[in-house]
Design an enzyme around this catalytic site. Structure first.
Site, PDB file in Angstrom:
ATOM      1  N   LYS A  33       1.270   4.632  -2.853  1.00 42.13           N
ATOM      2  CA  LYS A  33       1.273   5.977  -2.644  1.00 42.13           C
ATOM      3  C   LYS A  33       2.722   6.481  -2.879  1.00 42.13           C
ATOM      4  O   LYS A  33       2.760   7.723  -3.352  1.00 42.13           O
ATOM      5  CB  LYS A  33       0.976   6.082  -1.120  1.00 42.13           C
ATOM      6  CG  LYS A  33      -0.405   5.671  -0.879  1.00 42.13           C
ATOM      7  CD  LYS A  33      -0.912   5.371   0.668  1.00 42.13           C
ATOM      8  CE  LYS A  33      -2.101   5.096   0.808  1.00 42.13           C
ATOM      9  NZ  LYS A  33      -2.490   4.495   2.109  1.00 42.13           N
ATOM     10  N   ASP A  77       0.869  -1.147   0.097  1.00 37.28           N
ATOM     11  CA  ASP A  77       0.098  -0.095  -0.025  1.00 37.28           C
ATOM     12  C   ASP A  77       0.890   1.305  -0.044  1.00 37.28           C
ATOM     13  O   ASP A  77       0.491   2.096  -0.685  1.00 37.28           O
ATOM     14  CB  ASP A  77      -0.819   0.007   1.197  1.00 37.28           C
ATOM     15  CG  ASP A  77      -1.743   1.199   1.430  1.00 37.28           C
ATOM     16  OD1 ASP A  77      -2.755   1.246   0.727  1.00 37.28           O
ATOM     17  OD2 ASP A  77      -1.383   2.253   2.160  1.00 37.28           O
TER      18      ASP A  77
END
Lengths: 428, 428
Positions: free
Chosen positions: B205, B201
């Site tokens: 980003k 994750d």
């Protein structure tokens, strides 16, 4: 697209930074805006002064009207400071259709709405990111990043000089006078530090932030200001012992449609993110109903940080020029301004009292708090290490400012209290 | 101006937040954009499911084409997540001239440049502030606030779940497994936490942030990823004793025109502002050549923080609609992408070794560091509290990643080393 021509008013520290960035990052800037950005003319006080950068002498002028009256110049970058003639130059430039980028917090705090109205009338941009918290893009964040939220609190460490002094006092246990002297020697404080240490500089910046955050025409005189020159090393020591740091905070709060704005030395709980902002750094803490807690941290001043904000504003102006949308993005609809009365302003307080060391004193004092319905979170009584008084430290629960002022007035005439040594607002 | 009509894809936590903000702040929104914003149609999986907000049943649909094919809808807000059909819907919406606001980090990390190209082709906006660090307007800051600067480093705590786990382990001396279990019970961690704890994750980003910060088409596979599931409470204890905290950091660095991006558990000096970011909060530290050190702090997830970013993007789209400038502001010129090799990636390292407790061991180990020209900042040897080994803790000076890997390979075959217990990158 033909080059965009910029007139620079002022070539001090920040102006020099603007020249450095525009010249040094020209390729990056061109790739963003599709045309070159040229500094066409620079207003200086003395053309023959020697400077830290080499500049084509033909670009320098001592006559502002050579810039303001020059139809080739598209954008004015104002970094000369001051209010009187600076305002005149900016208003005249706007009326001639020139866009303005300024770092002038004094001007924007005092005449912001008037200048922005003039800009709108003439289809011009006025951007002023650099006027608050130098390198932190806080104005953009308030206006655009949080456009959908309702901001209810803004707390800022927006003056680097006073934060440097308070951080040093906290870290080294030094006195205000000693640290101020050192800060002056290092160039972090002016020889006349009044505007910084008495909170005036911070008040101007809070006026700008509150206007944007609350979308209301806040005036400088709406800000209740208390400086930090009376903060003692003992106060900081007590604060630390209780888990707090002392910071000169600007605090703007809104409840429903009423608000209050103040600048004062404040005890901030060490666990609060703003408590650990040290040295000349600035930080702005923003609380929004939806987003919750956020904080923006960075350099508050300095040649290149401030110049970065200015040139980023310049990029925005040039993008708008390309799109043909100048003078449209920054329009604010202002809400009616309703200031809170002292009865409506609520916070916790810290009080340090020097009292007679005899029976019944604490009872008399707590009785007065009770009369004005101020309830107490903690009370500590201890012998004073250096004289025969006792010390009483009180931290209140949330209390309104009017009630605290009434308590303090009563303390004035209470025999057993020798001195109200310190009173601080408490946050976090 | 006629109402702006929005089609919402998804009505989970964030979608519900978008409805709440658009309805609750309607008056504020109208005063900013000059027209009402109406959520016209909402794509859900099951129309008859009971929900925490009351919504006119006629607005719900299970058929995405009722939204994408509806010519009255101006803007699509995508909060359904996923990649496959979600991408199809977005591409089709763009080709029909609809603007898109999305919170989908997976989609933007994997297909960002393709989607943005499609948007440009059709004169549409695609905004995605909510895809990174929920409530923090970091994308706007990178693209606009620092447009004039050259960003050389971005360090982010961009995953709240892992930061919650590491903060708890640090504050309570608890084990990874115990805290993970608690986080799952509180809903801070998924029942399958892989994507969070293995750093995937965060890597997505960082792909988005590095693309914007460095203006280069960074791909997810350019990010070197190491998860935090092997961080032990002992590691955190050692870190604290030496003045560090362990954080799962995304680090993007640029030198000249070459860059490197990684995600890994990192020891961060306690005095660094990012070290004190705790709990589910996110923070992004940005270093620019001109501005210097800045940091942006706030909630990384949650219904209302994420929805705030989405609705602020929606406000920007509607402003652009009014100005007739959609699809023009977000165009990026990408630089050529040059990744650093391991020989060019430099940082300090922490190593914890379990070794035989006999003479000459330290000499053998330091000899190997010397062979690969890794110089040492500090070395500590001490008896291991629980077994007959000794422990050696080494912090290196800046060393390149290839050299460290060669040292570690040599350690594998060194008899006196029983185990290389931990290796961490060090920052701050």
């Amino acid at each position: 697209m033909k080059p965009v021509k910029v007139g620079l008013l002022g070539l001090g520290t920040v102006g020099t930074g603007v020249v450095r960035i525009v010249e040094g990052h020209q390729e990056d800037l061109q790739s963003q805006v599709g045309s070159s950005i040229v500094i066409e003319k620079i207003l200086v006080q003395n053309k023959s002064k020697s400077r830290s950068i080499s500049i084509d002498a033909s670009k320098l002028t001592e006559d502002p009207w050579e810039i303001i009256g020059n139809p080739d110049i598209d954008v004015i970058v104002e970094v000369m400071g001051g209010i009187g003639s600076t305002k005149e130059y900016i208003m005249e430039a706007l009326s001639r259709g020139k866009h303005v980028v300024t770092a002038n917090k004094d001007l924007m705090a005092l005449h912001g709405p008037e200048i922005l109205a003039k800009a709108q009338e003439n289809g011009c941009d006025v951007l002023y990111e650099a006027s608050v918290a130098g390198g932190i893009p806080i104005i953009r964040t308030l206006v655009e990043g949080f456009s959908s939220d309702r901001i209810t609190k803004i707390m800022g460490i927006v003056n680097g000089t006073t934060n440097y002094i308070l951080s040093k006092m906290s870290m080294e246990g030094a006195s205000y006078d000693a640290v101020l002297k050192e800060a002056q020697e290092l160039g972090y404080a002016e020889s006349d530090p009044t505007s910084d240490v008495e909170g005036l500089d911070a008040a101007r910046k809070m006026t700008i932030l509150a206007t944007l955050g609350f979308r209301a025409k806040v005036a400088l005189e709406d800000v209740s200001v208390q400086g930090m020159s009376k903060v003692s090393k003992e106060d900081i020591l007590y604060a630390k012992r209780l888990g707090y740091e002392v910071k000169l905070l600007g605090i703007a709060e809104r409840q429903d449609d009423q608000f209050s704005i103040s600048v004062q030395p404040t005890m901030v709980k060490q666990s609060h993110p703003i408590a650990s902002v040290n040295g000349v750094y600035n930080a702005v803490y923003v609380y929004g109903e939806a987003v919750g807690e956020t904080m923006f941290y960075g350099p508050g001043a300095g040649e290149l940080p401030t110049a970065t904000s200015i040139v980023s504003d310049l990029v925005a102006v040039v993008k708008n020029l390309k799109l043909g949308v100048n003078g449209k993005q920054g329009v604010l609809t202002y809400k009616e301004k309703k200031l809170k009365s002292d009865e409506q302003i609520s916070s916790k307080y810290f009080l340090l009292l020097h009292v007679d060391d005899r029976a019944g004193v604490l009872a008399q004092i707590t009785q007065i708090f009770a009369e004005y319905e101020v309830s107490l979170e903690s009370v500590l009584q201890q012998p004073n290490p250096v004289n025969p008084d006792a010390e009483i430290i009180v931290i209140t629960h949330d209390a309104n400012k009017a009630a605290i002022n009434k308590v303090l007035a009563r303390f004035e005439s209470l025999d057993v209290i020798r001195k109200v040594k310190s009173v601080y607002r408490v946050e976090g």
